[in-house]
Design an enzyme around this catalytic site. Structure first.
Site: not given
Length: 307
Positions: A131, A133, A200, A63, A101
């Site tokens: 991390k 996704e 999420e 982010s 991330d």
């Protein structure tokens, strides 16, 4: 600006917290003590995360693409940019477990590429875990990373790096089929070796169910109050982000108001010449030395009219 090293504030004792480990996070889960995770993107925000003994994990989140670099989405963030920010955050991190991330594209081309990029994040970025996704499609990557000793935090539900493919930032798992995909992905990632999973933007019932089905911590963001822990973006928590405010965001401070007021007051003081104060905020020269300096300048044809 002073470039001297920061002095330790004698009124602020060191945080009485041992370094958080994966084992410590598992112990928190087993004792049903909620895990607190917060994002950081540089040295000052990492120091802020480390200022509380209640912070368990600091995440250098992608982010940072929007909140720090002004990009339109996380997909524009590069690995080099993430490493740069992770290294800065690592210097400000004390007890929290530090995770970063893996940026979009850094673990999708091949398992070998993913390993090489994760190694860079650990070696150059100084993080302790990465991390990723995704669901069952990244199981091979998670397995390989854990085999070579790089801890992996997984991420299911809404996947911001795939917002275009998902037609936006939409709640996931609202249908029976959607919920089935979330739990199936989570279980597959746990079996692959993930030490924790971010969940999420899913219904709170699903967040609770996933947490009950797994043996590793779940970190919720928009997944209800019953996950093993919670994570929010630093700028959302501090109230400095001016963009869209998601339903799950709660602002715990209003730093933007204080920050903007400070900028305005500084500008007003400069315009009014009330800053700097001649006595309190300025340096002085011995009067005799100044007079001698003026004599030297006068002899060279300068200094006329100077006081």
């Amino acid at each position: 600006m002073s470039v001297r090293p920061p002095a330790r504030d004698p009124t602020s004792p060191p945080i009485p917290r041992k370094k958080v480990t994966i084992q410590a996070l598992q112990a928190l889960r087993q004792s049903e003590t909620p895990i607190s995770m917060l994002t950081a993107y540089d040295y000052p925000s990492a120091l802020a995360c480390s200022s509380s003994p209640l912070t368990d994990i600091t995440l250098v989140g992608d982010s940072l693409a929007q909140v720090c670099l002004g990009y339109a989405s996380t997909t524009q963030l590069t690995l080099s940019e993430m490493i740069h920010h992770a290294r800065a955050a690592a210097r400000g991190t004390t007890h929290p477990f530090l995770v970063a991330d893996m940026p979009f594209g850094s673990y999708h081309t091949s398992v070998n590429d993913a390993v090489a990029n994760a190694v860079r994040l650990v070696q150059e970025g100084r993080v302790e875990a990465v991390k990723l996704e995704g669901g069952q499609e990244i199981v091979d990557v998670v397995q390989r990373l854990t085999k070579v000793g790089i801890p992996v935090m997984a991420h299911v539900g809404l996947l911001p790096q795939r917002h275009s493919a998902m037609s936006g930032y939409k709640v996931q798992g609202r249908s029976a089929e959607g919920a089935k995909k979330v739990i199936t992905d989570a279980l597959a990632l746990e079996r692959a070796g993930a030490f924790a999973i971010v969940v999420e933007a899913v219904p709170l019932e699903l967040g609770k169910y996933v947490t009950e089905c797994l043996r590793i911590p779940t970190i919720g963001i928009g997944a209800g109050p019953w996950t093993s822990g919670q994570v929010l973006v630093y700028d959302d928590v501090m109230g400095t982000w001016s963009g869209h405010k998601a339903k799950f965001v709660r602002r715990f401070a209003n730093i933007k108001e204080v920050r903007d007021s400070g900028v305005q007051q500084y500008g007003e003081a400069v315009r009014a010449r009330t800053f700097p104060d001649p006595e309190a905020e300025s340096y002085a020269m011995d009067k005799d030395e100044w007079a001698r300096f003026m004599e030297i300048e006068s002899a060279e044809g300068r200094g006329r009219g100077q006081k």
